[in-house]
Design a protein around this motif. Structure first.
Motif, PDB file in Angstrom:
ATOM      1  N   PHE A 199       9.146   8.298 -13.535  1.00 45.03           N
ATOM      2  CA  PHE A 199       8.708   8.129 -12.141  1.00 45.03           C
ATOM      3  C   PHE A 199       9.395   6.949 -11.462  1.00 45.03           C
ATOM      4  N   CYS A 237      11.397   5.504 -17.674  1.00 41.79           N
ATOM      5  CA  CYS A 237      10.272   5.982 -16.857  1.00 41.79           C
ATOM      6  C   CYS A 237      10.651   7.198 -16.015  1.00 41.79           C
ATOM      7  N   CYS A 284      11.199  -3.699 -13.565  1.00 44.75           N
ATOM      8  CA  CYS A 284      10.197  -3.205 -14.512  1.00 44.75           C
ATOM      9  C   CYS A 284      10.848  -2.974 -15.873  1.00 44.75           C
ATOM     10  N   CYS A 297       2.309  -1.396 -12.534  1.00 49.89           N
ATOM     11  CA  CYS A 297       3.191  -0.311 -12.093  1.00 49.89           C
ATOM     12  C   CYS A 297       3.142  -0.189 -10.576  1.00 49.89           C
ATOM     13  N   PHE A 298       4.315  -0.085  -9.959  1.00 54.09           N
ATOM     14  CA  PHE A 298       4.374   0.017  -8.496  1.00 54.09           C
ATOM     15  C   PHE A 298       3.758   1.310  -7.977  1.00 54.09           C
ATOM     16  N   LEU A 299       3.688   2.350  -8.837  1.00 55.28           N
ATOM     17  CA  LEU A 299       3.121   3.613  -8.371  1.00 55.28           C
ATOM     18  C   LEU A 299       1.723   3.413  -7.828  1.00 55.28           C
ATOM     19  N   HIS A 335      -0.668   4.341 -16.526  1.00 56.12           N
ATOM     20  CA  HIS A 335       0.702   3.816 -16.598  1.00 56.12           C
ATOM     21  C   HIS A 335       1.636   4.868 -17.231  1.00 56.12           C
ATOM     22  N   PRO A 336       2.835   5.057 -16.674  1.00 57.53           N
ATOM     23  CA  PRO A 336       3.739   6.069 -17.240  1.00 57.53           C
ATOM     24  C   PRO A 336       3.985   5.891 -18.751  1.00 57.53           C
ATOM     25  N   CYS A 396      11.757  -0.391  -8.603  1.00 59.98           N
ATOM     26  CA  CYS A 396      11.427  -0.719  -9.992  1.00 59.98           C
ATOM     27  C   CYS A 396      12.620  -1.362 -10.708  1.00 59.98           C
TER      28      CYS A 396
HETATM   29 FE1  SF4 Z   1       7.880   3.393 -13.831  1.00 61.45          FE
HETATM   30 FE2  SF4 Z   1       8.357   1.913 -11.678  1.00 61.45          FE
HETATM   31 FE3  SF4 Z   1       5.914   2.048 -12.687  1.00 61.45          FE
HETATM   32 FE4  SF4 Z   1       7.843   0.735 -13.981  1.00 61.45          FE
HETATM   33  S1  SF4 Z   1       6.961   0.217 -11.978  1.00 61.45           S
HETATM   34  S2  SF4 Z   1       6.385   2.122 -14.851  1.00 61.45           S
HETATM   35  S3  SF4 Z   1       9.613   2.047 -13.551  1.00 61.45           S
HETATM   36  S4  SF4 Z   1       7.094   3.726 -11.775  1.00 61.45           S
END
Ligand code: SF4
Length: 339
Positions: free
Chosen positions: A294, A292, A286, A319-321, A248-249, A299
């Protein structure tokens, strides 16, 4: 076998003058006998409120409005205050950040320690005193026999903290919740306390919920780790995976803010820019969006869910990533944490 503790989808809310705020939002985790989970995150992320929800020690304006907390297969949320009082200090003990919260200023240290030892362990007066002094010695209190007759206000903050730790460990609880237990203590005493907690875990199969912002303590104590941000768990996995493959970022940001033994002395540590969103004004999407590196458009508008990764290890990420990322972007993330 059923876990010792199963926290399932709890939501903890507080009524305030400005409206109702949600401090803990849909938090779930399980803990087996003898296992340690560390709850990690910045101040105000919901770690302490999660533990106070389990202990049923929320302020009067607070309430667990959703979910269940099953301890030894009983939902603690169904118990009366009298039933909870029998469990607290006996089956479940808590070490608070602020020792005066649980020490009675008008009773001596000895009275407070022996009262709980006699009540929960069935010891006679003499045996309880001997055991209390032994516990004071174990937590590194000098002149334990003398301190036994002192009142809490005569002790320094660090000494009071150690008395409270002695009290929490003395009844060999099935579950110990420790909220930043060693923050106020110097490193030698800190090492001693962590060793005591490990001994308790081995001898009595005590499960531990350890709240800390110190990733060194996490590495030393945790079996598994839940990283919390703005009231939610954003990453949960075993301790090895967390340090080897943080995803997670926010976790990546935390990792980059600690010194590594291999770094040269002049290495600049990164901090995560920005601050945690206000409970009164949670973002629609988010909760880490503003900080973040990313972040994507999605998000800003949608809330990611906590989802298990497809690899074999138990590893969940919010996290959507990881819904959409191709392997290349995961590589980029992992490179980020190494540099
Ligand atoms: Fe970052 Fe988007 Fe993941 Fe949230 S969902 S942590 S904003 S990349």
């Amino acid at each position: 076998m059923a876990p010792l503790l199963k926290v399932d989808g709890i939501k903890t809310e507080f009524k305030t003058e400005k409206g109702t705020v949600t401090s803990v939002d849909n938090v779930s985790f399980e803990l087996n006998e003898g296992e340690t989970i560390c709850l990690v995150g910045e101040s105000g992320c919901g770690k302490s409120v999660t533990s106070l929800s389990i202990m049923q020690l929320l302020e009067r304006n607070g309430k667990v409005s959703q979910g269940s907390i099953e301890f030894e297969q009983t939902n603690l949320l169904d118990l009366t205050e009298a039933e909870m009082r029998k469990i607290r200090g006996n089956r479940i003990s808590m070490i608070f950040q602020e020792p005066m919260t649980s020490l009675n200023p008008v009773l001596t240290i000895g009275d407070q320690l022996t009262e709980s030892i006699r009540l929960h362990m069935g010891y006679g007066k003499k045996q309880a005193k001997a055991y209390a002094v032994e516990m004071l010695n174990k937590v590194g209190i000098p002149r334990a026999e003398e301190i036994f007759g002192d009142y809490p206000h005569r002790l320094s903050g660090g000494m009071r903290q150690r008395v409270m730790i002695a009290m929490a460990l003395s009844c060999k609880p099935k579950l110990l919740i420790a909220d930043e237990p060693t923050t106020a203590l110097d490193v030698t005493i800190q090492a001693q306390i962590l060793k005591l907690m490990k001994e308790l875990r081995e001898e009595s199969k005590t499960a531990i919920i350890l709240i800390t912002h110190d990733l060194g303590v996490v590495a030393e104590m945790a079996d598994k780790v839940a990283v919390m941000y703005a009231g939610q768990i954003v990453e949960e996995t075993d301790v090895y995976t967390l340090f080897d493959e943080p995803k997670h970022p926010y976790t990546l940001g935390l990792m980059k803010s600690i010194p590594h033994i291999t770094n040269p002395d002049d290495t600049r540590l990164d901090s995560i820019p920005g601050s945690v969103p206000s409970l009164y004004n949670m973002p629609k999407g988010c909760r880490f969006y503003d900080r973040c590196p990313f972040a994507m458009e999605k998000c800003r508008t949608d809330q990611p869910e906590l989802k298990p990764m497809k690899d074999k290890k138990p590893h969940s990420i919010r996290c959507f990533l990881y819904d959409e990322a191709i392997d290349g972007s995961r590589e980029t993330l992992n490179k980020e944490v190494r540099t």
